[in-house]
Enzyme design. Sequence first.
Site, PDB file in Angstrom:
ATOM      1  N   TYR A 140      38.033  41.812  52.258  1.00 37.21           N
ATOM      2  CA  TYR A 140      39.323  42.496  52.065  1.00 37.21           C
ATOM      3  C   TYR A 140      40.000  42.744  53.410  1.00 37.21           C
ATOM      4  O   TYR A 140      39.975  41.890  54.280  1.00 37.21           O
ATOM      5  CB  TYR A 140      39.150  43.808  51.288  1.00 37.21           C
ATOM      6  N   SER A 168      32.751  42.124  43.243  1.00 37.24           N
ATOM      7  CA  SER A 168      33.662  41.101  43.774  1.00 37.24           C
ATOM      8  C   SER A 168      32.957  39.862  44.323  1.00 37.24           C
ATOM      9  O   SER A 168      33.631  38.862  44.579  1.00 37.24           O
ATOM     10  CB  SER A 168      34.540  41.688  44.868  1.00 37.24           C
ATOM     11  N   VAL A 180      31.936  45.881  45.597  1.00 39.32           N
ATOM     12  CA  VAL A 180      31.782  47.341  45.631  1.00 39.32           C
ATOM     13  C   VAL A 180      30.458  47.819  45.038  1.00 39.32           C
ATOM     14  O   VAL A 180      30.161  49.003  45.093  1.00 39.32           O
ATOM     15  CB  VAL A 180      32.967  48.091  44.958  1.00 39.32           C
ATOM     16  N   LYS A 226      33.620  36.824  42.454  1.00 44.85           N
ATOM     17  CA  LYS A 226      34.857  36.063  42.662  1.00 44.85           C
ATOM     18  C   LYS A 226      34.597  34.761  43.416  1.00 44.85           C
ATOM     19  O   LYS A 226      35.296  33.766  43.220  1.00 44.85           O
ATOM     20  CB  LYS A 226      35.866  36.913  43.440  1.00 44.85           C
ATOM     21  N   TYR A 254      36.620  39.405  33.061  1.00 43.97           N
ATOM     22  CA  TYR A 254      36.540  39.898  34.445  1.00 43.97           C
ATOM     23  C   TYR A 254      35.568  41.075  34.547  1.00 43.97           C
ATOM     24  O   TYR A 254      34.746  41.123  35.470  1.00 43.97           O
ATOM     25  CB  TYR A 254      37.950  40.293  34.913  1.00 43.97           C
TER      26      TYR A 254
HETATM   27  N1  GLU Z   1      35.107  45.246  39.538  1.00 47.07           N
HETATM   28  C1  GLU Z   1      35.718  45.712  40.740  1.00 47.07           C
HETATM   29  C2  GLU Z   1      37.209  45.902  40.566  1.00 47.07           C
HETATM   30  O1  GLU Z   1      37.861  45.041  40.091  1.00 47.07           O
HETATM   31  C3  GLU Z   1      35.412  44.764  41.849  1.00 47.07           C
HETATM   32  C4  GLU Z   1      36.004  45.189  43.153  1.00 47.07           C
HETATM   33  C5  GLU Z   1      35.123  44.875  44.324  1.00 47.07           C
HETATM   34  O2  GLU Z   1      33.949  44.600  44.238  1.00 47.07           O
HETATM   35  O3  GLU Z   1      35.682  44.940  45.408  1.00 47.07           O
HETATM   36  O4  GLU Z   1      37.767  46.911  40.884  1.00 47.07           O
END
Ligand code: GLU
Length: 307
Positions: free
Chosen positions: A243, A63, A261, A66, A191
């Site tokens: 988050y 993430s 994650v 992002k 993605y």
């Molecule tokens: N590739 C992961 C997902 O979309 C990223 C989530 C994350 O890093 O929080 O579930």
Amino acid sequence: MPQDERLERILEAAQGARSGGKPASYIPALAAADPGLLGLAVAWKDGSLRSAGAARVDFTVQSISKAFALAWVLEERGEDAVFSKVGKEPSGDPFNSIIRLETDRRRRPFNPFINAGALVVTSLLPGATPGNRIEGLLGFMSRMTGRDGLGIDAAVRDSERDSAARNRAIAWFLSELGLLEGDVDETLDLYFRQCAIMLCAEDLARAGLVLALDGMLPDGGGRLLEARNAHIVKSLMSTCGLYDGSGEFSVETGIPAKSGVGGGIMGAVRDRCGIAAFGPALDERGNSSGGIEALRLLSDEYGLRAL
Ligand code: GLU
């Protein structure tokens, strides 16, 4: 680059104090990560870089991508392209929650850092072909990190692709709401690739420094991002970057940051430094437990609170 004794001490304390946790397993390939790894890096405004522990171990950014994708799309497509489709508010829900897309009256993702908002941003990546689009993002991330030839962990990408029922559900629902530009499967494929881009904590600290300098490269390297775009990314990091753990992280460190994650966390301390931690053992919200502890101690040690 010398490993740094002050940072080593912080890492030791963080290893002792961290409250356990384990690597993400909903993407099967991530479960193999060594939960004992912990690394810390600081890129200072004067161009010096200090690190300790597993700060040069590559991992998938997940993430944290992002934040890079948002910055790149803001540069290339402009603010309206993003924020006509995605909000700027924390959701208070887990990163992969789908529920408010239907129940909230605005029917759009709350922010670009929950998966729903991030999928919209990915659908806006510029480029004529999927290859161009991911290359464009990789090139931008190379400039942010100062590292050439960035790679993608194909095993992690495939593992996520093959276990992504929830992200597929989110993407198709976004499509139904008219929020996804282009082909849904192409967006999902991009993605999965952007999440599997590999960087280390030192790279993320350097990228954090560009945000900390409001879009300027260190050492007179010129402007990489419009100041306004750097502000947007940092502001959303401070309210939505971890988050449903963003508020607590802000109280503990006072630093805008983005987690993934894979175990990474990237932060930016305005006009001072970029920081990063890496520890694959995650807490129940999907954030690196050792990384959070290391950044809390780092913030105290160097007085890094911006808030
Ligand atoms: N590739 C992961 C997902 O979309 C990223 C989530 C994350 O890093 O929080 O579930």
